[in-house]
Design a protein around this motif. Structure first.
Motif, PDB file in Angstrom:
ATOM      1  N   LEU A  61       6.236  40.123 -16.261  1.00 49.32           N
ATOM      2  CA  LEU A  61       4.949  40.731 -16.595  1.00 49.32           C
ATOM      3  C   LEU A  61       3.930  40.491 -15.484  1.00 49.32           C
ATOM      4  O   LEU A  61       3.184  41.388 -15.091  1.00 49.32           O
ATOM      5  CB  LEU A  61       4.424  40.174 -17.922  1.00 49.32           C
ATOM      6  N   GLY A  62       3.907  39.258 -14.983  1.00 48.62           N
ATOM      7  CA  GLY A  62       2.989  38.932 -13.901  1.00 48.62           C
ATOM      8  C   GLY A  62       3.295  39.697 -12.636  1.00 48.62           C
ATOM      9  O   GLY A  62       2.385  40.145 -11.923  1.00 48.62           O
ATOM     10  N   LEU A  63       4.584  39.890 -12.343  1.00 50.14           N
ATOM     11  CA  LEU A  63       4.980  40.628 -11.145  1.00 50.14           C
ATOM     12  C   LEU A  63       4.552  42.086 -11.211  1.00 50.14           C
ATOM     13  O   LEU A  63       4.009  42.637 -10.254  1.00 50.14           O
ATOM     14  CB  LEU A  63       6.493  40.539 -10.963  1.00 50.14           C
ATOM     15  N   VAL A  64       4.779  42.719 -12.349  1.00 49.80           N
ATOM     16  CA  VAL A  64       4.403  44.120 -12.512  1.00 49.80           C
ATOM     17  C   VAL A  64       2.889  44.282 -12.397  1.00 49.80           C
ATOM     18  O   VAL A  64       2.386  45.212 -11.752  1.00 49.80           O
ATOM     19  CB  VAL A  64       4.908  44.657 -13.865  1.00 49.80           C
ATOM     20  N   LEU A  65       2.142  43.361 -13.006  1.00 50.50           N
ATOM     21  CA  LEU A  65       0.686  43.440 -12.970  1.00 50.50           C
ATOM     22  C   LEU A  65       0.145  43.200 -11.570  1.00 50.50           C
ATOM     23  O   LEU A  65      -0.809  43.851 -11.138  1.00 50.50           O
ATOM     24  CB  LEU A  65       0.092  42.410 -13.947  1.00 50.50           C
ATOM     25  N   GLY A  66       0.753  42.282 -10.831  1.00 51.49           N
ATOM     26  CA  GLY A  66       0.200  41.886  -9.543  1.00 51.49           C
ATOM     27  C   GLY A  66       0.713  42.634  -8.337  1.00 51.49           C
ATOM     28  O   GLY A  66       0.141  42.518  -7.252  1.00 51.49           O
TER      29      GLY A  66
ATOM     30  N   ALA B 109      -7.193  28.665 -17.909  1.00 51.04           N
ATOM     31  CA  ALA B 109      -6.471  27.660 -17.118  1.00 51.04           C
ATOM     32  C   ALA B 109      -5.436  28.322 -16.217  1.00 51.04           C
ATOM     33  O   ALA B 109      -5.291  27.958 -15.040  1.00 51.04           O
ATOM     34  CB  ALA B 109      -5.805  26.644 -18.045  1.00 51.04           C
ATOM     35  N   GLY B 110      -4.713  29.296 -16.746  1.00 53.57           N
ATOM     36  CA  GLY B 110      -3.721  29.995 -15.939  1.00 53.57           C
ATOM     37  C   GLY B 110      -4.347  30.766 -14.800  1.00 53.57           C
ATOM     38  O   GLY B 110      -3.837  30.759 -13.670  1.00 53.57           O
ATOM     39  N   GLY B 111      -5.475  31.420 -15.081  1.00 53.33           N
ATOM     40  CA  GLY B 111      -6.158  32.180 -14.040  1.00 53.33           C
ATOM     41  C   GLY B 111      -6.661  31.306 -12.907  1.00 53.33           C
ATOM     42  O   GLY B 111      -6.441  31.601 -11.720  1.00 53.33           O
ATOM     43  N   PHE B 112      -7.313  30.194 -13.253  1.00 53.99           N
ATOM     44  CA  PHE B 112      -7.837  29.305 -12.216  1.00 53.99           C
ATOM     45  C   PHE B 112      -6.723  28.549 -11.491  1.00 53.99           C
ATOM     46  O   PHE B 112      -6.862  28.209 -10.318  1.00 53.99           O
ATOM     47  CB  PHE B 112      -8.852  28.326 -12.803  1.00 53.99           C
ATOM     48  N   ALA B 113      -5.626  28.301 -12.171  1.00 54.19           N
ATOM     49  CA  ALA B 113      -4.475  27.682 -11.506  1.00 54.19           C
ATOM     50  C   ALA B 113      -3.929  28.617 -10.432  1.00 54.19           C
ATOM     51  O   ALA B 113      -3.554  28.181  -9.330  1.00 54.19           O
ATOM     52  CB  ALA B 113      -3.379  27.357 -12.527  1.00 54.19           C
ATOM     53  N   GLY B 114      -3.902  29.901 -10.736  1.00 56.34           N
ATOM     54  CA  GLY B 114      -3.451  30.876  -9.753  1.00 56.34           C
ATOM     55  C   GLY B 114      -4.368  30.939  -8.542  1.00 56.34           C
ATOM     56  O   GLY B 114      -3.900  30.978  -7.397  1.00 56.34           O
TER      57      GLY B 114
ATOM     58  N   ALA C  86      -4.710  36.877  -8.524  1.00 61.59           N
ATOM     59  CA  ALA C  86      -4.170  35.652  -9.115  1.00 61.59           C
ATOM     60  C   ALA C  86      -4.688  35.397 -10.515  1.00 61.59           C
ATOM     61  O   ALA C  86      -3.932  34.946 -11.392  1.00 61.59           O
ATOM     62  CB  ALA C  86      -4.487  34.458  -8.210  1.00 61.59           C
ATOM     63  N   PHE C  87      -5.975  35.659 -10.752  1.00 60.60           N
ATOM     64  CA  PHE C  87      -6.522  35.303 -12.066  1.00 60.60           C
ATOM     65  C   PHE C  87      -5.858  36.082 -13.209  1.00 60.60           C
ATOM     66  O   PHE C  87      -5.292  35.471 -14.118  1.00 60.60           O
ATOM     67  CB  PHE C  87      -8.040  35.493 -12.084  1.00 60.60           C
ATOM     68  N   PRO C  88      -5.891  37.423 -13.202  1.00 62.51           N
ATOM     69  CA  PRO C  88      -5.262  38.130 -14.330  1.00 62.51           C
ATOM     70  C   PRO C  88      -3.753  37.955 -14.389  1.00 62.51           C
ATOM     71  O   PRO C  88      -3.179  37.843 -15.479  1.00 62.51           O
ATOM     72  CB  PRO C  88      -5.645  39.595 -14.084  1.00 62.51           C
ATOM     73  N   VAL C  89      -3.101  37.929 -13.227  1.00 65.17           N
ATOM     74  CA  VAL C  89      -1.641  37.802 -13.211  1.00 65.17           C
ATOM     75  C   VAL C  89      -1.195  36.490 -13.842  1.00 65.17           C
ATOM     76  O   VAL C  89      -0.318  36.458 -14.720  1.00 65.17           O
ATOM     77  CB  VAL C  89      -1.101  37.916 -11.772  1.00 65.17           C
TER      78      VAL C  89
ATOM     79  N   PHE D 205       0.974  32.780 -18.049  1.00 62.53           N
ATOM     80  CA  PHE D 205       0.961  31.574 -18.869  1.00 62.53           C
ATOM     81  C   PHE D 205       0.771  31.885 -20.352  1.00 62.53           C
ATOM     82  O   PHE D 205       1.387  31.244 -21.208  1.00 62.53           O
ATOM     83  CB  PHE D 205      -0.135  30.618 -18.397  1.00 62.53           C
ATOM     84  N   LEU D 206      -0.072  32.865 -20.661  1.00 61.92           N
ATOM     85  CA  LEU D 206      -0.288  33.202 -22.069  1.00 61.92           C
ATOM     86  C   LEU D 206       0.989  33.734 -22.700  1.00 61.92           C
ATOM     87  O   LEU D 206       1.351  33.336 -23.821  1.00 61.92           O
ATOM     88  CB  LEU D 206      -1.406  34.236 -22.200  1.00 61.92           C
ATOM     89  N   SER D 207       1.687  34.622 -22.002  1.00 62.64           N
ATOM     90  CA  SER D 207       2.932  35.157 -22.553  1.00 62.64           C
ATOM     91  C   SER D 207       3.993  34.066 -22.668  1.00 62.64           C
ATOM     92  O   SER D 207       4.747  34.029 -23.652  1.00 62.64           O
ATOM     93  CB  SER D 207       3.444  36.308 -21.685  1.00 62.64           C
ATOM     94  N   TYR D 208       4.040  33.165 -21.691  1.00 62.22           N
ATOM     95  CA  TYR D 208       5.003  32.057 -21.728  1.00 62.22           C
ATOM     96  C   TYR D 208       4.737  31.157 -22.934  1.00 62.22           C
ATOM     97  O   TYR D 208       5.659  30.842 -23.706  1.00 62.22           O
ATOM     98  CB  TYR D 208       4.902  31.255 -20.433  1.00 62.22           C
TER      99      TYR D 208
END
Length: 227
Positions: free
Chosen positions: A15-20, A146-151, A208-211, A216-219
Motif C-alpha cells: 500500500l505504501g509503495l503504490v501511494l508513494g 508517529a508513522g508519518g514523522f518516522a518516515g 514520507a508522511f502519508p506513505v 503503519f496504520l494498515s500494519y
C-alpha cells in the motif's frame, strides 16, 4: 504470530509503495537531472509527457525507468524509449554494462538503509509510547502521526546517500565513471555545492508522511484484526 506479521507487513508495504511511487519518480528525476525548476515543474512536465509509470521490482531498474522522459504518445518517426519495460531494462544493463552494472549503487544503498531503518523504527516506537498510556494500544491517530514523522526522520538521514545512490545508478547510462561512493560525493559537491546532498528532501518528506502513516496504520490494524 510470525505468519500474520509477515502478511500484514507485506500488505502494508505494498500500500505504501503504490501511494508513494509517483512522488518517488519526481524525487529521482530531481536528484539526477537538472532540467527542472523544482517539484511542481517536474510534476507538471512528467504528467504532460508521460502520464503513468510501471512499478519496477529492483531499485536500479526503477531508477532507470523513472529517468526515461520520452512521451508515451510519440510523434511518427521519433525514437522509441531506451527501455521497453523492467525485463528489457535488466537485460540491456547486463549486456551493455556487464553483471556489475546490475549492482550499481549497491554500497550507497546499504550505507543509506543501515542507519535509516534503525532511526525509522526507533522514532515510531518512541512517538507511540510518548502518546499512549502504559498497557494500552496506540490509537489510530497516534499511529498515523508517529508513522508519518518516522518516515520524515528517516529520510532526513537518508537523502544525502539517496542522491549518491541515484547518481551512481545512472552513471552507466551516461557513460560517466565514478570510482565509488566517495568519488561521487566529492564530484557532486565540487560541481553543485553541498546543497546537492539534500536535493529531493522536500519531496521525500512530502511523500514520507502519508506513505508511512498508511503503512503503519494498515500494519497495526491487520495485526489487531487477526489477533
Amino acid at each position: 504470530m510470525p505468519v500474520e506479521e509477515f502478511v500484514a507487513g507485506w500488505i502494508s508495504g505494498a500500500l505504501g509503495l503504490v501511494l508513494g511511487h509517483p512522488f518517488d519518480t519526481v524525487k529521482v528525476r530531481l536528484q539526477t537531472q537538472t532540467t527542472y525548476r523544482g517539484i511542481i515543474d517536474c510534476m507538471v512536465k512528467t504528467y504532460r509527457h508521460e502520464s503513468v509509470y510501471c512499478l519496477a521490482p529492483f531499485d536500479l531498474i526503477k531508477v532507470r525507468l523513472q529517468n526515461q522522459t520520452e512521451p508515451r504518445a510519440r510523434p511518427p518517426g521519433s525514437p522509441p524509449p531506451r527501455y521497453r519495460g523492467p525485463v528489457h531494462c535488466a537485460v540491456s544493463i547486463f549486456q551493455e554494462e556487464g553483471p556489475r552494472g546490475l549492482f550499481r549503487g549497491a554500497w550507497a544503498l546499504t550505507l543509506r538503509d543501515t542507519p535509516t531503518l534503525g532511526i525509522y523504527f526507533v522514532t515510531y516506537e518512541w512517538l507511540c509510547r510518548q502518546s499512549t498510556r502504559d498497557g494500552q494500544d496506540p490509537s489510530p491517530a497516534t499511529v498515523l502521526v508517529a508513522g508519518g514523522f518516522a518516515g520524515i526522520a528517516s529520510w532526513v538521514v537518508a537523502t544525502p546517500l539517496d542522491v549518491i545512490k541515484s547518481r551512481l545508478q545512472m552513471a552507466g547510462l551516461k557513460r560517466r565513471a565514478y570510482r565509488g561512493v566517495l568519488d561521487c560525493m566529492v564530484s557532486s559537491a565540487r560541481q553543485e555545492g553541498l546543497g546537492v546532498f539534500f536535493r529531493g528532501l522536500t519531496i521525500n518528506s512530502a511523500r514520507a508522511f502519508p506513505v508511512n502513516a498508511v503503512t503503519f496504520l494498515s500494519y497495526e490494524y491487520l495485526l489487531r484484526s487477526w489477533g
